[in-house]
Design a protein around this motif. Sequence first.
Motif, short mmCIF file in Angstrom:
data_model
loop_
_atom_site.label_atom_id
_atom_site.label_comp_id
_atom_site.label_asym_id
_atom_site.label_seq_id
_atom_site.Cartn_x
_atom_site.Cartn_y
_atom_site.Cartn_z
N TYR A 1 -61.35 -22.22 3.29
CA TYR A 1 -62.39 -22.17 2.25
C TYR A 1 -63.16 -20.85 2.29
CZ TYR A 1 -66.00 -24.35 -0.71
OH TYR A 1 -66.86 -24.68 -1.73
N GLY B 1 -68.30 -28.11 -2.75
CA GLY B 1 -66.84 -27.95 -2.81
C GLY B 1 -66.16 -28.36 -1.53
N THR C 1 -60.29 -28.64 -3.17
CA THR C 1 -61.65 -28.91 -3.65
C THR C 1 -61.62 -29.55 -5.03
OG1 THR C 1 -61.71 -26.65 -4.47
CG2 THR C 1 -62.71 -27.05 -2.34
#
Lengths: 253, 484
Positions: free
Chosen positions: B186, B137, B345
């Motif tokens: 993230y 990702g 992503t």
Amino acid sequence: MGLRFKILLGFLILALMLFIAGVWSIYELNSIGSSVPKMLNENYQSIHAGKKMIESLEREDSAILMLLLGKWDEGRSLLQTADSLFNKNFEFAYSNITIPGEQNQLDTIKSRYESYKTLWQRPIVGTQKEGSIEWYFQSIHNSFLSVKSSLEDLIELNDKTMYQMASNLDKRSNRAIMPGIVAVISALVFTLIFNFLVNYFVVGPIIKITGRIKKFKENRTPFDVPIETRDELFYLSNEISDLCTLVGSKDRE
Amino acid sequence: MRFHIVLRYIAFALIFNSLFMIISSIISLIYSDDAFMPLLYSGLVTALFGIFPLVFVPATSTITNKEGHLIAVSSWLVSCLVGMLPYLMWGDPFTITNAWFETVSGFTTTGSSIVSDVEVLPHGLLFWRASTHWIGGIGIIIFVLSVLPFLGIAEIVLYRSEISSMARENFHYRAGKAIRIIAGVYGGLTLLETIALILCGMKIFDAITHAFATIATGGFSTKNASIAYFKNPTIEVVIIIFMILSGIHFATLFSVISGHVREFWKSNVVRYYLAALLIGIIITTLNLHGDKFIHWIDAIRYASFQIISIGTSTGFATADTAVWPSLSHLVILYFALQCACSGSTSGGIKVDRILLIGKASLQNIKKLMHPDAVIPIHLDSHVVKEDVLTKSILYIVVYLVIVFLSTLFLSALGVDNLSAFSGTVAAIGNVGPGLGSVGSMATFSQIPEPGKWILSFTMLLGRLEIFAFFLLLTRAQWRKTVAY
């Protein structure tokens, strides 16, 4: 890091890959080996006992038919033999409970067989039951079928477990083979990488150093071989460079 | 091309993969399942492959663009190769083709699966499956760069090679800071979602794996019925929120975290992204109400989850979209092609490019009226350069050509047209489920073996944004160049 360590590391990695794969394969093969007798002991013998119980049950059925026909001696003798065979196999199956649900199944067989037994334990020859085919079909046969179906359930339960175990063995055999295959392929790829790096960082510089020494010997071209690594070849190149400088200055003197 | 340098940087990616395999094996040990040895051995082999180039090749901070490019693409391919190992060692249902498909689907965050009964897989293997999403990702190289100390010029070159061209346009930070922003956002989102899902009653293991899959916009679930298994509207709401957030450019999210909330609403990409999702949900809800769902609340619930799931390229499911009416199918296909914002992503063509094409069309109409006028195109208050526009148009054209070709190949293999087209769109857009026989509640197990290879290739093309992959095949890429 020294060249000796780097090269040793390469071989160590190769050995380690093969070693771990080997150990794992041996472990898996060993567990497959121990699973086969386990499967035979736990399931196959229960299936065998179940089949023997069905066989003795069928013999008992024949014996009851003989009694109905008035054959007292043959019928009772056959019943006793079949009953003892049934009990022997039932005891064996009871001492070999390995699957969840097997105990319940055996308890059902026991209670059904006992009710079946009470039907034929009482005298038949010389009573109203002798020659009564209706009595046979209404009482005996239904009870016989009920015991037989519970025995078939027991066999099926063991059969299913055996099939599952065989499927697991298939999976385990794959797991015993795969590390070997992966190790061989990895070792091949690793050898290529190892060869490439040894060629680039060891053989290449040696060829360069040799060529430069040759040039220095022939026409005193200054020795200059840049070495990327800080290992034995780097120090060798530096020493040769110093030596060439020394020889060059001696020549000029 | 200095292959030893390329090897050294790929080694970092291998070490990271091995780390996650070993973590997965520890999880396997905790749950006492059978995947311990397959995961441990795969982790060790991968680590040994990674350690050796790191020891042998001296560190260097100077790499060329071509080397950086090769490192970025090779890291993906090599990760997919070693990522197959745990599946191959596990065995059924993972043949070589299936293991490759599942790994590529994981790393590219597609989320299409060949596993019909995912609940029989051990926890360790399920964790590895979710990890491939999480590593993929963020992008393997970005993952590596965010953890390693500053690598100098190499970091800049690798950052440029890994991150999509469109996302780069919108990142107005230096490479180092951009990498740390991406990694921070993230990691932060993953942690927040895990906590939120646990609070909603999900088990810790399921919460972590589903958070990995949501933030990576992947879609692998630990349950056969995906999110529908939980029958919990709160869980669905949490996942919806995090799917939407994961589809937004990480720099925009960072601005919001830094207190610049206005940046969020000022961004016309974000506004378009949210508006498109809303319109999609409204159309689908209206289409589903009455025929499929009697109550409005059910129509809204299932339509919003599915549209957001597809529109962010996640691919989770709460309903079987294969049985939905054709208008809903068209909306789903549109979102599967478009997906979310660049710099997130998400996969697909991306909202930015769609918006850019829309603006370019308007610009052309205006130019018809005022031929000599200079009308710049603005995207998030920045003027878009001509070459960015050209690249975007070219990207969309090539994207659609690949979709057509892949559909053609799949149809030739006997796959029905709807499944072939939607499967391809879902694969190249890294969405996951398609329609027809590859719908939201189905798997790709029935696709013929060559079809699985075609789809995994399109997944890789989509994740590498097409040109990065084809660049490797050009002769110029392999010619000798001087270091940066």
